[in-house]
Enzyme design. Structure first.
Site, PDB file in Angstrom:
ATOM      1  N   LYS A  22      49.154  23.238 -19.285  1.00  0.00           N
ATOM      2  CA  LYS A  22      49.007  23.100 -20.473  1.00  0.00           C
ATOM      3  C   LYS A  22      50.586  23.320 -21.154  1.00  0.00           C
ATOM      4  CE  LYS A  22      45.617  25.672 -21.932  1.00  0.00           C
ATOM      5  NZ  LYS A  22      45.946  26.911 -22.750  1.00  0.00           N
ATOM      6  N   ARG A  82      52.951  37.801 -15.454  1.00  0.00           N
ATOM      7  CA  ARG A  82      52.243  37.811 -16.539  1.00  0.00           C
ATOM      8  C   ARG A  82      51.054  38.696 -16.451  1.00  0.00           C
ATOM      9  NH1 ARG A  82      50.756  32.426 -19.814  1.00  0.00           N
ATOM     10  NH2 ARG A  82      48.539  33.290 -19.748  1.00  0.00           N
ATOM     11  N   ARG A 129      51.630  32.598 -10.027  1.00  0.00           N
ATOM     12  CA  ARG A 129      52.463  32.438 -11.067  1.00  0.00           C
ATOM     13  C   ARG A 129      53.439  33.590 -11.417  1.00  0.00           C
ATOM     14  NH1 ARG A 129      50.535  29.711 -16.413  1.00  0.00           N
ATOM     15  NH2 ARG A 129      49.234  31.271 -16.535  1.00  0.00           N
ATOM     16  N   ARG A 164      39.327  26.170 -28.425  1.00  0.00           N
ATOM     17  CA  ARG A 164      38.706  26.823 -26.981  1.00  0.00           C
ATOM     18  C   ARG A 164      37.245  26.693 -26.811  1.00  0.00           C
ATOM     19  NH1 ARG A 164      43.399  29.532 -25.403  1.00  0.00           N
ATOM     20  NH2 ARG A 164      43.450  30.212 -23.327  1.00  0.00           N
ATOM     21  N   ARG A 190      38.742  34.530 -16.923  1.00  0.00           N
ATOM     22  CA  ARG A 190      39.250  33.231 -18.194  1.00  0.00           C
ATOM     23  C   ARG A 190      38.323  31.975 -17.611  1.00  0.00           C
ATOM     24  NH1 ARG A 190      45.375  33.051 -17.713  1.00  0.00           N
ATOM     25  NH2 ARG A 190      45.163  31.754 -19.590  1.00  0.00           N
TER      26      ARG A 190
END
Ligand code: AMP
Length: 217
Positions: A14, A163, A128, A89, A174
């Site tokens: 995204k 992160r 990531r 969301r 999530r």
């Protein structure tokens, strides 16, 4: 240019696609995640609340998120379209967004779903790594995205870091939030007739091409 909303599971690209589209069409990329990360640094009650919610992977309360979003949408650079990444969301937020747009005399524009399998989403999220200096994104679990030297940026050689919300536990939380809250949005926009679906299991350039095709048709 119409405004564009991206909806997607965590780590579907995204942020990356939003930046690429923003650059091509010279429109702002508004990420509620980024706006909230900035607000989470403020040394006040709101900042502390946002920080705690983000750490655990839960959603920030609608009143807090929309207050921050409205401030941003009122800026002049949003007059010729913008990309909204991370909002709405859930259906509740989509209805709030409709009301905000009516108030600001803007229309919903185009909604693009970046569709991604659970397995790929998990690897992309948990693996990531982000360069602490230039922000370039790598991935220790995706072969094509590993840095040449483990832990260091290929471009500027600064240290890569994870992160805080990219752990396995937070990812699963999530993802569950996505299934429960965001998936019903797909029906919401499908019924409105402005939903487009892009297969985000492909590499980022192929996904970008598919998005451009939608925007230019
Ligand atoms: P993102 O950068 O979009 O992955 O968002 C990171 C985190 O910011 C999420 O896990 C939420 O805690 C918070 N967040 C971002 N967008 C929203 C939103 N629209 N509503 C509530 N919380 C949000």
């Amino acid at each position: 240019m119409k405004s564009i909303i991206f909806i997607a599971p965590p780590a579907a690209g995204k942020g990356t696609q939003s930046s690429m589209v923003a650059e091509k069409y010279n429109i702002p990329h508004i990420s509620t995640g980024d706006l909230l990360r900035k607000a989470a640094k403020e040394k006040n009650e709101r900042g502390e609340y946002i920080y705690n919610q983000m750490q655990t992977g839960g959603l920030v309360r609608d009143d807090v998120t929309t207050e921050i979003l409205i401030e941003r949408l009122k800026k002049d650079d949003c007059n010729n379209g913008y990309i909204l990444d991370g909002f709405p969301r859930n259906v509740e937020q989509a209805k709030i967004y409709d009301a905000i747009l009516a108030n600001l005399k803007k229309d919903t524009g185009i909604v693009i779903l970046l569709d991604l399998d659970y397995e790929n989403a998990m690897k992309r999220s948990v693996g990531r790594l982000i360069c602490s200096n230039c922000g370039k994104v790598y991935n220790s679990m995706v072969e094509k995205m590993k840095p040449h030297v483990e832990g260091l940026c290929d471009s500027c050689h600064a240290v890569l870091s994870q992160r805080a919300d990219d752990t396995y536990e937070t990812f699963n939380r999530r993802y569950e939030t996505y299934l429960e809250s965001t998936v019903p949005l797909i029906d919401f926009y499908h019924e409105k007739g402005n939903l487009y679906i892009v297969d985000s299991n492909k590499d980022k350039d192929a996904v970008f091409k598919d998005i451009i095709k939608i925007l230019e048709n």
